[in-house]
Scaffold this motif. Structure first.
Motif, mmCIF file in Angstrom:
data_model
loop_
_atom_site.group_PDB
_atom_site.id
_atom_site.type_symbol
_atom_site.label_atom_id
_atom_site.label_comp_id
_atom_site.label_asym_id
_atom_site.label_seq_id
_atom_site.Cartn_x
_atom_site.Cartn_y
_atom_site.Cartn_z
ATOM 1 N N ALA A 135 38.184 39.740 38.645
ATOM 2 C CA ALA A 135 37.897 39.982 40.067
ATOM 3 C C ALA A 135 37.739 38.673 40.835
ATOM 4 C CB ALA A 135 36.644 40.839 40.202
ATOM 5 N N LEU A 136 37.239 37.632 40.184
ATOM 6 C CA LEU A 136 37.091 36.327 40.849
ATOM 7 C C LEU A 136 38.445 35.782 41.298
ATOM 8 C CD1 LEU A 136 34.489 34.529 38.562
ATOM 9 C CD2 LEU A 136 34.125 35.336 40.897
ATOM 10 N N ARG A 137 39.473 36.041 40.501
ATOM 11 C CA ARG A 137 40.812 35.530 40.836
ATOM 12 C C ARG A 137 41.355 36.129 42.141
ATOM 13 N NH1 ARG A 137 41.145 35.574 34.983
ATOM 14 N NH2 ARG A 137 41.628 33.453 34.301
ATOM 15 N N ASP A 138 40.826 37.294 42.514
ATOM 16 C CA ASP A 138 41.291 37.964 43.733
ATOM 17 C C ASP A 138 40.506 37.575 44.984
ATOM 18 O OD1 ASP A 138 43.154 39.298 42.184
ATOM 19 O OD2 ASP A 138 41.826 41.015 41.840
ATOM 20 N N LEU A 139 39.433 36.807 44.835
ATOM 21 C CA LEU A 139 38.623 36.414 45.993
ATOM 22 C C LEU A 139 39.358 35.382 46.844
ATOM 23 C CD1 LEU A 139 35.044 36.029 44.448
ATOM 24 C CD2 LEU A 139 35.932 37.936 45.792
ATOM 25 N N ASP A 140 39.222 35.491 48.159
ATOM 26 C CA ASP A 140 39.867 34.550 49.085
ATOM 27 C C ASP A 140 39.306 33.134 48.959
ATOM 28 O OD1 ASP A 140 41.456 36.577 50.088
ATOM 29 O OD2 ASP A 140 40.045 37.068 51.702
ATOM 30 N N HIS A 141 38.027 33.024 48.631
ATOM 31 C CA HIS A 141 37.373 31.713 48.568
ATOM 32 C C HIS A 141 37.645 30.969 47.266
ATOM 33 C CE1 HIS A 141 35.310 32.787 52.199
ATOM 34 N NE2 HIS A 141 34.730 33.821 51.616
ATOM 35 N N VAL A 142 38.171 31.651 46.262
ATOM 36 C CA VAL A 142 38.412 31.027 44.964
ATOM 37 C C VAL A 142 39.858 30.539 44.899
ATOM 38 C CG1 VAL A 142 38.486 31.406 42.465
ATOM 39 C CG2 VAL A 142 36.656 32.428 43.818
ATOM 40 N N ASN A 143 40.021 29.224 44.751
ATOM 41 C CA ASN A 143 41.366 28.648 44.619
ATOM 42 C C ASN A 143 41.896 28.817 43.202
ATOM 43 O OD1 ASN A 143 41.265 27.726 47.289
ATOM 44 N ND2 ASN A 143 40.238 25.849 46.655
ATOM 45 N N GLU A 144 40.999 28.638 42.208
ATOM 46 C CA GLU A 144 41.428 28.704 40.816
ATOM 47 C C GLU A 144 40.238 28.974 39.899
ATOM 48 O OE1 GLU A 144 43.658 25.847 37.535
ATOM 49 O OE2 GLU A 144 42.688 24.929 39.259
ATOM 50 N N VAL A 145 40.458 29.813 38.895
ATOM 51 C CA VAL A 145 39.505 29.939 37.798
ATOM 52 C C VAL A 145 39.964 28.896 36.784
ATOM 53 C CG1 VAL A 145 38.561 31.415 36.002
ATOM 54 C CG2 VAL A 145 39.102 32.390 38.237
ATOM 55 N N ALA A 146 39.284 27.751 36.782
ATOM 56 C CA ALA A 146 39.740 26.605 36.004
ATOM 57 C C ALA A 146 39.443 26.720 34.517
ATOM 58 C CB ALA A 146 39.122 25.325 36.562
ATOM 59 N N GLY A 147 38.447 27.502 34.141
ATOM 60 C CA GLY A 147 38.144 27.635 32.722
ATOM 61 C C GLY A 147 37.063 28.657 32.457
ATOM 62 N N VAL A 148 37.176 29.308 31.308
ATOM 63 C CA VAL A 148 36.165 30.275 30.873
ATOM 64 C C VAL A 148 35.904 30.022 29.392
ATOM 65 C CG1 VAL A 148 35.588 32.710 30.563
ATOM 66 C CG2 VAL A 148 36.998 32.014 32.521
ATOM 67 N N ILE A 149 34.642 29.850 29.046
ATOM 68 C CA ILE A 149 34.244 29.700 27.655
ATOM 69 C C ILE A 149 33.290 30.849 27.341
ATOM 70 C CG2 ILE A 149 33.009 28.285 25.974
ATOM 71 C CD1 ILE A 149 33.801 25.847 27.629
ATOM 72 N N ARG A 150 33.565 31.532 26.251
ATOM 73 C CA ARG A 150 32.693 32.614 25.814
ATOM 74 C C ARG A 150 31.952 32.191 24.554
ATOM 75 N NH1 ARG A 150 37.208 34.889 27.965
ATOM 76 N NH2 ARG A 150 36.911 36.654 29.358
ATOM 77 N N VAL A 151 30.667 32.476 24.502
ATOM 78 C CA VAL A 151 29.864 32.157 23.336
ATOM 79 C C VAL A 151 29.247 33.461 22.853
ATOM 80 C CG1 VAL A 151 27.916 30.834 22.448
ATOM 81 C CG2 VAL A 151 29.353 29.863 24.260
ATOM 82 N N GLU A 152 29.581 33.842 21.617
ATOM 83 C CA GLU A 152 29.026 35.070 21.059
ATOM 84 C C GLU A 152 27.544 34.872 20.808
ATOM 85 O OE1 GLU A 152 29.560 38.002 17.233
ATOM 86 O OE2 GLU A 152 30.971 36.391 17.529
#
Length: 155
Positions: A135-152
């Motif tokens: 959903a963040l990728r669709d926001l007008d204010h967000v130019n790019e989702v530069a990275g996502v790290i998941r930690v279990e």
């Protein structure tokens, strides 16, 4: 404190008849797991499971129940490039809230005409985190989702 003939310091008690005591050596911490070590462990688990045997500790792999990634509880660290406006921050946090993910830390740094936003989340099922990031990728204010790290993690 006194020094021995080799220069090693000794601690002595207040009594003259006390025997000098050498300082205890410090315990060394185990090095952190590396990606190669984790991958090696995963390969060993798969081999043992296919062979129908348990691991060296006697851990019965047959009793472990695989989970889908959507069910795994993770914490997320997300880096975004956003426009430099106050409503951008509000939109990002509101998007996480709409998807049932709580933001724990938030760092905002300006660079040029935009901003770099780095935030970490509280533990949540990975399906919720993935939906929020999409959903963040669709926001007008967000130019790019530069990275996502998941930690279990455990809840």
């Amino acid at each position: 404190m006194t020094a021995s003939a080799t220069g090693t310091p000794y601690r002595t008690a207040r009594h003259a008849s006390a025997v000098p005591v050498r300082p205890r050596p410090r315990r060394r911490r185990a090095p952190p797991a590396t990606a190669g070590a984790v991958l090696g462990d995963l390969v060993a688990v798969c081999r043992n499971k296919l062979a129908g045997v348990t691991g060296p500790d006697g851990t019965p792999y047959d009793r472990l129940v695989p989970q889908s990634m959507a069910e795994v509880v993770t914490r997320g660290c997300v880096r975004l490039d956003v426009v430099d406006r106050p409503e951008a921050q509000a939109d990002v946090v509101a998007t996480f809230a709409r998807h049932g993910v709580s933001v724990e830390t938030f760092d905002w740094q300006r660079h040029g005409v935009g901003c770099s936003l780095v935030l970490s989340t509280r533990p949540a099922p990975d399906a919720l985190l993935s939906a929020a990031v999409s959903a963040l990728r669709d926001l007008d204010h967000v130019n790019e989702v530069a990275g996502v790290i998941r930690v279990e993690c455990a809840r």
